[in-house]
Write a protein that holds these residues in place. Structure first.
Motif, PDB file in Angstrom:
ATOM      1  N   ILE A  97      -5.405  -2.743  -6.076  1.00 11.11           N
ATOM      2  CA  ILE A  97      -3.842  -2.353  -5.813  1.00 11.11           C
ATOM      3  C   ILE A  97      -2.916  -3.062  -6.894  1.00 11.11           C
ATOM      4  O   ILE A  97      -3.137  -4.116  -7.420  1.00 11.11           O
ATOM      5  CB  ILE A  97      -3.357  -3.130  -4.499  1.00 11.11           C
ATOM      6  N   LEU A 119       2.008  -0.116  -5.440  1.00 15.45           N
ATOM      7  CA  LEU A 119       3.121  -0.732  -4.453  1.00 15.45           C
ATOM      8  C   LEU A 119       3.970  -0.970  -5.754  1.00 15.45           C
ATOM      9  O   LEU A 119       3.652  -1.639  -6.725  1.00 15.45           O
ATOM     10  CB  LEU A 119       2.829  -1.819  -3.558  1.00 15.45           C
ATOM     11  N   GLU A 177       3.973   3.314  -2.231  1.00 15.61           N
ATOM     12  CA  GLU A 177       5.154   2.705  -1.564  1.00 15.61           C
ATOM     13  C   GLU A 177       6.005   1.989  -2.510  1.00 15.61           C
ATOM     14  O   GLU A 177       5.481   1.359  -3.394  1.00 15.61           O
ATOM     15  CB  GLU A 177       4.566   1.681  -0.629  1.00 15.61           C
ATOM     16  N   ARG A 187       3.426  -7.288   1.312  1.00 12.22           N
ATOM     17  CA  ARG A 187       2.785  -6.143   1.763  1.00 12.22           C
ATOM     18  C   ARG A 187       1.594  -5.747   0.787  1.00 12.22           C
ATOM     19  O   ARG A 187       0.610  -5.372   1.369  1.00 12.22           O
ATOM     20  CB  ARG A 187       4.010  -4.857   1.115  1.00 12.22           C
ATOM     21  N   LEU A 191      -1.840  -4.878   2.681  1.00 16.34           N
ATOM     22  CA  LEU A 191      -2.888  -3.978   2.461  1.00 16.34           C
ATOM     23  C   LEU A 191      -4.214  -4.245   2.020  1.00 16.34           C
ATOM     24  O   LEU A 191      -5.165  -3.656   2.407  1.00 16.34           O
ATOM     25  CB  LEU A 191      -2.061  -3.012   1.424  1.00 16.34           C
ATOM     26  N   LYS A 194      -6.200  -5.222   5.119  1.00 14.23           N
ATOM     27  CA  LYS A 194      -6.696  -3.932   5.795  1.00 14.23           C
ATOM     28  C   LYS A 194      -7.852  -3.432   5.071  1.00 14.23           C
ATOM     29  O   LYS A 194      -8.640  -2.851   5.859  1.00 14.23           O
ATOM     30  CB  LYS A 194      -5.576  -3.032   5.786  1.00 14.23           C
TER      31      LYS A 194
END
Length: 256
Positions: A97, A119, A177, A187, A191, A194
């Protein structure tokens, strides 16, 4: 080395820490981050990785003051090391990410292009920037950007050297996002957590097939997917997932 590494639960964080230099990439940073990714490849305590920056920039690219330094005979030069870093990041078998906190240019954009999920903070701006200094990209700026956004958008960014807003990049499809600046880290962690609950084996296989699909015909990509499925059907994780479904509980994946 001007970056830090940390584990927050099952999420590994790499944070660029040269805010006064707009987190420009030095050779030491590149070598260190490559080593970190390699160490985390088989680390069961890291299920996903977040890369972010400190200060007003995510990363403004390579440190041009040192990038052109000649290497000793027989040694890798700066370009060799940065290519190795981006290749390692793209091939990393776990979800990655990019948490884009600010200005992102040139090598910084190429790092973003090498990540799986993007992100971006509301205030972030992203662009290529190589053309502003007569520098040719070597980490995917010209080769990968047109695969991530429409070709005319990629050429606009390449030719102008301009940076555009996170919202504009989301509209182009590069950013997944856009979140409030103060919510970016939370965030990204959420994520990552998750992803960490999923089977690391199935995510690695999905990533491999997805990464290679663009260079194959539809028929070849489907054959590759089926081949991976055949192997996956013999895994512990798929049996655990199916058992958990029947038993109405959360699966406890092990990655094999």
């Amino acid at each position: 080395m001007s970056f830090s590494q940390a584990k927050k639960g099952l999420v590994g964080w790499i944070t660029l820490e040269r805010p006064k230099a707009m987190n420009a990439l030095s050779r030491d940073m590149i070598e260190g981050m490559t080593a970190t990714l390699r160490a985390w490849t088989d680390d069961p305590e890291v299920r996903t990785v977040v890369i972010t920056g400190t200060g007003p920039a995510f990363c403004a690219g390579a440190d041009l003051k040192t990038a052109g330094a000649a290497a000793a005979p027989g040694e890798k030069d700066f370009l060799d090391h940065i290519v190795i870093f981006f290749d390692t990041l793209r091939a990393f078998p776990k979800p990655t990410i990019a948490a884009v906190n600010g200005l992102t240019l040139a090598g910084g954009l190429e790092a973003v292009l090498a990540c799986d999920i993007v992100l971006a903070a509301k205030s972030a701006r992203l662009g290529d920037g190589h053309s502003n200094f007569g520098v040719f990209p070597g980490g995917g700026g010209a080769a990968i950007l047109p695969r991530k956004v429409p070709a005319n958008v990629a050429k606009y960014l390449l030719f102008t050297g301009d940076a555009i807003s996170a919202d504009e990049m989301k509209a182009c499809g590069l950013v997944n996002e856009v979140v409030a600046d103060e919510e970016l880290a939370d965030r990204a962690q959420a994520l990552g957590e998750k992803f960490a609950k999923k089977s690391p084996l199935v995510l690695a296989r999905m990533k491999k097939v997805a990464n290679e699909a663009a260079d194959k015909s539809t028929a070849d990509a489907l054959r590759h997917e089926l081949h991976e499925l055949r192997d996956h059907q013999r895994s512990w994780d798929i049996q655990e997932g199916l058992n958990a479904f029947v038993e109405k509980r959360q699966p406890q994946f092990k990655g094999y």
